[in-house]
Design an enzyme around this catalytic site. Structure first.
Site, PDB file in Angstrom:
ATOM      1  N   ASN A 117      61.716 -96.684  45.634  1.00 64.75           N
ATOM      2  CA  ASN A 117      63.061 -97.052  46.098  1.00 64.75           C
ATOM      3  C   ASN A 117      63.410 -96.529  47.494  1.00 64.75           C
ATOM      4  O   ASN A 117      64.223 -97.128  48.187  1.00 64.75           O
ATOM      5  CB  ASN A 117      64.131 -96.660  45.068  1.00 64.75           C
ATOM      6  CG  ASN A 117      64.250 -95.181  44.853  1.00 64.75           C
ATOM      7  OD1 ASN A 117      63.311 -94.427  45.109  1.00 64.75           O
ATOM      8  ND2 ASN A 117      65.401 -94.759  44.375  1.00 64.75           N
ATOM      9  N   GLU A 157      61.397 -84.236  41.001  1.00 70.58           N
ATOM     10  CA  GLU A 157      62.714 -84.839  41.285  1.00 70.58           C
ATOM     11  C   GLU A 157      62.789 -86.089  40.436  1.00 70.58           C
ATOM     12  O   GLU A 157      61.989 -87.011  40.619  1.00 70.58           O
ATOM     13  CB  GLU A 157      62.819 -85.243  42.766  1.00 70.58           C
ATOM     14  CG  GLU A 157      62.708 -84.104  43.749  1.00 70.58           C
ATOM     15  CD  GLU A 157      63.956 -83.271  43.826  1.00 70.58           C
ATOM     16  OE1 GLU A 157      65.018 -83.734  43.359  1.00 70.58           O
ATOM     17  OE2 GLU A 157      63.866 -82.150  44.335  1.00 70.58           O
ATOM     18  N   GLU A 193      64.503 -80.357  47.404  1.00 68.30           N
ATOM     19  CA  GLU A 193      63.912 -80.883  48.638  1.00 68.30           C
ATOM     20  C   GLU A 193      65.015 -80.894  49.692  1.00 68.30           C
ATOM     21  O   GLU A 193      66.171 -80.642  49.396  1.00 68.30           O
ATOM     22  CB  GLU A 193      63.358 -82.282  48.389  1.00 68.30           C
ATOM     23  CG  GLU A 193      62.174 -82.248  47.433  1.00 68.30           C
ATOM     24  CD  GLU A 193      61.424 -83.563  47.328  1.00 68.30           C
ATOM     25  OE1 GLU A 193      62.034 -84.615  47.573  1.00 68.30           O
ATOM     26  OE2 GLU A 193      60.237 -83.528  46.993  1.00 68.30           O
TER      27      GLU A 193
HETATM   28  P1  NAD Z   1      58.065 -93.866  38.024  1.00 73.23           P
HETATM   29  O1  NAD Z   1      58.255 -92.582  37.315  1.00 73.23           O
HETATM   30  O2  NAD Z   1      57.719 -95.055  37.231  1.00 73.23           O
HETATM   31  O3  NAD Z   1      56.905 -93.718  39.130  1.00 73.23           O
HETATM   32  C1  NAD Z   1      56.952 -92.735  40.133  1.00 73.23           C
HETATM   33  C2  NAD Z   1      55.539 -92.496  40.656  1.00 73.23           C
HETATM   34  O4  NAD Z   1      54.768 -91.903  39.619  1.00 73.23           O
HETATM   35  C3  NAD Z   1      54.813 -93.778  41.067  1.00 73.23           C
HETATM   36  O5  NAD Z   1      54.053 -93.547  42.232  1.00 73.23           O
HETATM   37  C4  NAD Z   1      53.892 -94.018  39.875  1.00 73.23           C
HETATM   38  O6  NAD Z   1      52.744 -94.748  40.202  1.00 73.23           O
HETATM   39  C5  NAD Z   1      53.545 -92.599  39.470  1.00 73.23           C
HETATM   40  N1  NAD Z   1      53.054 -92.436  38.091  1.00 73.23           N
HETATM   41  C6  NAD Z   1      53.262 -93.244  37.026  1.00 73.23           C
HETATM   42  N2  NAD Z   1      52.628 -92.760  35.939  1.00 73.23           N
HETATM   43  C7  NAD Z   1      52.021 -91.614  36.325  1.00 73.23           C
HETATM   44  C8  NAD Z   1      51.214 -90.650  35.646  1.00 73.23           C
HETATM   45  N3  NAD Z   1      50.918 -90.764  34.349  1.00 73.23           N
HETATM   46  N4  NAD Z   1      50.767 -89.593  36.343  1.00 73.23           N
HETATM   47  C9  NAD Z   1      51.068 -89.435  37.645  1.00 73.23           C
HETATM   48  N5  NAD Z   1      51.815 -90.325  38.341  1.00 73.23           N
HETATM   49  C10 NAD Z   1      52.291 -91.398  37.690  1.00 73.23           C
HETATM   50  O7  NAD Z   1      59.395 -94.089  38.884  1.00 73.23           O
HETATM   51  P2  NAD Z   1      59.787 -95.335  39.799  1.00 73.23           P
HETATM   52  O8  NAD Z   1      60.097 -96.497  38.932  1.00 73.23           O
HETATM   53  O9  NAD Z   1      58.785 -95.504  40.887  1.00 73.23           O
HETATM   54  O10 NAD Z   1      61.135 -94.804  40.490  1.00 73.23           O
HETATM   55  C11 NAD Z   1      62.392 -94.845  39.879  1.00 73.23           C
HETATM   56  C12 NAD Z   1      62.757 -93.492  39.302  1.00 73.23           C
HETATM   57  O11 NAD Z   1      62.674 -92.505  40.314  1.00 73.23           O
HETATM   58  C13 NAD Z   1      64.182 -93.448  38.788  1.00 73.23           C
HETATM   59  O12 NAD Z   1      64.212 -92.734  37.576  1.00 73.23           O
HETATM   60  C14 NAD Z   1      64.924 -92.669  39.882  1.00 73.23           C
HETATM   61  O13 NAD Z   1      66.089 -92.006  39.448  1.00 73.23           O
HETATM   62  C15 NAD Z   1      63.868 -91.703  40.303  1.00 73.23           C
HETATM   63  N6  NAD Z   1      64.135 -91.182  41.633  1.00 73.23           N
HETATM   64  C16 NAD Z   1      64.531 -89.874  41.736  1.00 73.23           C
HETATM   65  C17 NAD Z   1      64.846 -89.326  42.975  1.00 73.23           C
HETATM   66  C18 NAD Z   1      65.278 -87.886  43.106  1.00 73.23           C
HETATM   67  O14 NAD Z   1      65.219 -87.354  44.215  1.00 73.23           O
HETATM   68  N7  NAD Z   1      65.716 -87.232  42.043  1.00 73.23           N
HETATM   69  C19 NAD Z   1      64.735 -90.127  44.119  1.00 73.23           C
HETATM   70  C20 NAD Z   1      64.327 -91.459  43.975  1.00 73.23           C
HETATM   71  C21 NAD Z   1      64.026 -91.972  42.731  1.00 73.23           C
END
Ligand code: NAD
Length: 501
Positions: free
Chosen positions: A159, A257, A472
């Site tokens: 995102n 995060e 962060e």
């Molecule tokens: P996601 O958890 O599906 O994926 C995040 C990353 O993790 C991707 O690069 C993905 O390929 C990787 N991943 C997936 N499975 C994994 C595994 N088993 N081991 C290691 N890595 C793995 O999240 P998303 O759909 O990409 O992003 C949306 C989420 O991110 C929402 O929940 C949002 O709130 C959160 N987010 C949090 C922040 C923050 O700073 N708190 C900022 C932006 C987004």
């Protein structure tokens, strides 16, 4: 590297040890424009654990050289990267809108955030302050210094495809670490663009590497690799937990995060027009796909009806479209899974929760928009705090209006979810604003502003299931990417025993 070499080829490659390398598997993942899936942006590696191993080995070797480069010299390269990002800002923003869907103004903001972070953290290269203190024994000196950690594995979501990688890469590098980053499957190009700016600025080969691919394959292999010392992850709480557990098994430093369910409180004395702008921006900016998105709006019951009608009226008039069209207010959601998840929650809101649906909530099936992932912005009202749409992270253009009796009730609702990222209050009463600031259990809080708008020089992160205690942004990020070393110098010429003599 001059231009990203990968760009002139139909398929992008991994960047390992200063070279563009085809993935071992020979497989690729298509990156398509979510506003029009007929447009292929590029094909990116579907790497496997042997690509990861190669990158980590190279990074481990490069680390031994990079950690000895004086921090102010490391920072000079980062300042140069900031200049390159400024020069390429428009090109990178357009690339981002094409692959991620957010409107161009927001994509420019995403690149700007990477610029801000790069300059801010590069400044730390001439600080990286440690401290001295008084020893408890005579003729003994006590001090603390920050030390680099080693190979850092960075795993990022789609995102904020340039800002979030910059929050991790730049502090990791200024502290003297080597990096392997795995970008999100849906938006790798923006991370490639960031890495190209950094390598063009002079980050030496091997210090910064990209291995693209799926989370369950590349992410998992990175987290499990014995030579990775630190994992910094941003993404969903579900995946973050898996990452955290895996890190615990191999004693890695782990910064998480994760998700949010953020809320705006609107008191009866608030400037409702101002609050409306904040709710539209917080709820539907980035199509509701921000970790800090305002998916709950908690309104004092004296003004709830009036505010809901103002919100519904404006939400209906938001213009959906491709983000490259300057007239667009709301772009697409990221992919087919996001369409299905959002529509499923809208059904839950209607049928299971029995909330009142005021507008939106349909996928656009007409005209050119049918080739993209467009969902009309949805507003629910008469939502109860315990309903699923008010508890679970939807990550789409859906806002729930919840009535409250007073400030205490509003705070109870804000705190009544498992997440704790961001919250805000609209009121003209300073006393209530300060009380809310103290009582709300979030890492970020705003007064008379939306739940979004973080600046890079303040700490960013959340409480409860949003994170695991790190921040962060700000200089606080240095605590993730460096380790403290306590140093004692005894110049007494004799054995002195702490706590005993
Ligand atoms: P996601 O958890 O599906 O994926 C995040 C990353 O993790 C991707 O690069 C993905 O390929 C990787 N991943 C997936 N499975 C994994 C595994 N088993 N081991 C290691 N890595 C793995 O999240 P998303 O759909 O990409 O992003 C949306 C989420 O991110 C929402 O929940 C949002 O709130 C959160 N987010 C949090 C922040 C923050 O700073 N708190 C900022 C932006 C987004």
């Amino acid at each position: 590297m001059a231009k990203p070499a990968a760009k002139v080829r139909p398929e992008y490659r991994n960047y390992i040890g200063g070279e563009w390398i085809v993935p071992q598997s020979g497989n690729y993942i298509e990156n398509r424009n979510p506003a029009d899936t007929r447009e292929l942006i590029g094909s990116f590696p579907a790497s496997n654990s042997s690509d990861v191993d190669r990158a980590v080995q190279v990074a481990a070797e490069a680390f031994q050289r990079w950690r000895k480069v004086p921090a102010p010299r490391r920072a000079e390269i980062l300042f140069k990267a900031g200049e390159i990002l400024i020069q390429r800002k428009e090109e990178f923003a357009r690339d981002m809108t094409r692959e991620m869907g957010k409107v161009l103004a927001e994509a420019r903001g995403d690149v700007q955030e990477a610029i801000d972070m790069t300059y801010f953290i590069a400044g730390e290269g001439r600080r990286l302050h440690g401290f001295t203190t008084k020893a408890e024994l005579p003729n003994k000196y006590a001090m603390c210094t920050r030390e680099p950690i080693g190979v850092c594995a960075l795993i990022t979501p789609w995102n904020f495809p340039m800002a979030i990688p910059s929050w991790k890469i730049v502090p990791a590098l200024v502290c003297g670490n080597a990096v392997v980053i795995k970008p999100a499957e849906d938006t790798p190009l923006s991370t490639y663009n960031l890495v190209s700016a950094l390598t063009d600025a002079g980050i030496p080969p091997g210090v910064l590497n990209i291995v693209a691919g799926r989370g369950e394959e590349v992410g998992k292999a990175l987290v499990e690799h014995p030579k990775v010392r630190l994992v910094s992850f941003t993404g969903s709480t579900e995946v973050g937990r898996i990452v955290g557990q895996s890190c615990a098994a191999t004693d890695k430093i782990c910064s998480l995060e994760m998700g949010g369910k953020n809320a705006i409180m609107i008191m009866e004395d608030a400037d409702l027009d101002l609050a409306l702008e904040g709710v539209l921006w917080g709820g539907f900016g980035t199509t509701g796909q921000r970790c800090t998105a305002a998916s709950r709006v908690i309104v004092h019951r004296k003004v709830a009806k009036k505010f809901t009608s103002m919100l519904t009226d404006r939400a209906k008039r938001l213009r959906l479209g491709p983000g490259l069209n300057e007239k667009t207010d709301v772009g697409p959601v990221i992919n087919q899974d996001a369409v299905e998840k959002t529509l499923e929650y809208i059904e839950i809101g209607r049928r299971e929760d029995k909330a009142k649906m005021n507008c939106g909530g349909h996928r656009v099936e007409k005209g050119d928009l049918k080739y993209g992932y467009f969902i009309e912005p949805a507003v629910f009202s008469e939502v109860e705090p315990q309903m699923r749409i008010a508890q679970e992270e939807i990550f789409g253009p859906v806002v729930s209006v919840i009535d409250c009796r007073d400030l205490d009730h509003a705070i109870e609702i804000v705190n009544g979810v498992k997440y704790g990222l961001s919250a805000s209050i609209y009121t003209r009463d300073t006393n209530r604003a300060f009380r809310a600031m103290e009582e709300v259990q979030t890492g970020i809080f705003y007064v008379n502003a939306s739940t979004i708008g973080a600046e890079v020089h303040l700490p960013f992160g959340g409480t409860k299931s949003t994170g695991n205690g790190h921040r962060e942004g700000g200089t606080q990020v240095l605590d993730i990417f460096s380790e403290w070393k306590a140093v004692y110098v005894d110049y007494s010429g004799k054995l002195q025993r702490a706590q005993i003599d």
